[in-house]
Scaffold this motif. Sequence first.
Motif, mmCIF file in Angstrom:
data_model
loop_
_atom_site.group_PDB
_atom_site.id
_atom_site.type_symbol
_atom_site.label_atom_id
_atom_site.label_comp_id
_atom_site.label_asym_id
_atom_site.label_seq_id
_atom_site.Cartn_x
_atom_site.Cartn_y
_atom_site.Cartn_z
ATOM 1 N N ARG A 88 33.602 0.045 11.268
ATOM 2 C CA ARG A 88 32.557 0.496 12.010
ATOM 3 C C ARG A 88 31.033 0.059 11.628
ATOM 4 O O ARG A 88 30.471 -0.531 12.630
ATOM 5 C CB ARG A 88 32.957 2.236 13.027
ATOM 6 N N ASP A 89 31.413 0.283 9.973
ATOM 7 C CA ASP A 89 29.582 -0.250 9.932
ATOM 8 C C ASP A 89 29.489 -1.519 10.026
ATOM 9 O O ASP A 89 28.585 -2.496 10.096
ATOM 10 C CB ASP A 89 29.737 0.213 8.479
ATOM 11 N N GLU A 146 28.725 -2.712 14.141
ATOM 12 C CA GLU A 146 27.263 -2.100 14.169
ATOM 13 C C GLU A 146 26.704 -2.859 13.059
ATOM 14 O O GLU A 146 25.532 -3.281 14.521
ATOM 15 C CB GLU A 146 27.282 -0.824 13.813
ATOM 16 N N LEU A 147 26.917 -3.395 11.964
ATOM 17 C CA LEU A 147 25.895 -4.943 11.733
ATOM 18 C C LEU A 147 25.817 -5.986 12.413
ATOM 19 O O LEU A 147 25.251 -6.702 12.197
ATOM 20 C CB LEU A 147 25.758 -4.621 10.600
ATOM 21 N N GLY A 173 25.961 -5.744 15.545
ATOM 22 C CA GLY A 173 26.091 -5.543 16.851
ATOM 23 C C GLY A 173 26.331 -5.768 17.933
ATOM 24 O O GLY A 173 26.245 -5.708 19.067
ATOM 25 N N GLY A 176 28.598 -2.049 18.232
ATOM 26 C CA GLY A 176 28.869 -0.860 18.025
ATOM 27 C C GLY A 176 29.487 -0.274 17.248
ATOM 28 O O GLY A 176 29.697 -1.042 16.372
ATOM 29 N N ARG A 177 29.617 0.882 17.817
ATOM 30 C CA ARG A 177 30.232 1.315 16.412
ATOM 31 C C ARG A 177 32.165 1.763 17.838
ATOM 32 O O ARG A 177 32.231 3.202 17.577
ATOM 33 C CB ARG A 177 29.862 2.801 16.187
#
Length: 205
Positions: free
Chosen positions: A51-52, A55-56, A58, A60-61
């Motif tokens: 998830r990290d 997110e990086l 772009g 989401g998680r």
Amino acid sequence: MLADLLPPGVVGVEAFGASAAAPLLGDEAAAVVRAVPARRAEYAAVRACARDALELLGAGRPAVPSAPDRSPVWPAGVVGALTHCDGYRAAAVARADAWVGVGIDAEPLAPLPAGVADLVMSHDERAAHAAGPWPERLVFSAKESVYKVWSPVVGTWLGFEDVRVEVGDGTFTAHLDRPGLGVDVLHGRWATGRGLLVTALALPR
């Protein structure tokens, strides 16, 4: 360590030490509903890395559940790979419109168990290892990374004997003896540190 092995456009996140508490989202829990607590914690921790990384990127998680073969199911438009071993977890993701696939693998920096080298390494690979300073597990790890690119695309088994690995200084070249990816050669990188061996590769479109 992982970030140095991945090309621009591929995002990697890694975590060291004991698995920190992390939630499971959506259908993720189904894969470990009968697992012992330690396995469940490790599964959740590597999903936190995923998830990290997403997110990086772009993206989401979102949840990253498991397919029936236990491979991660990435959100639409994303390719990626996960890996974990004792004291280490990592995820690498990329945009599917730019990358065919990503493969990463982490192993303890230790010799292979007795008899395993003969199963995963060809005669030429064993001879090259005997003449070179690289870790014995490197060919095994490189082939694991190759498989994580191969499997989501081709959907068939790729045996250790179907991949021939040549090792360089921090790099490796994997020659495929089976068609399916549209290429015969994959190029990756490897590194050691903190008692670990990590390999990574990404196949561009």
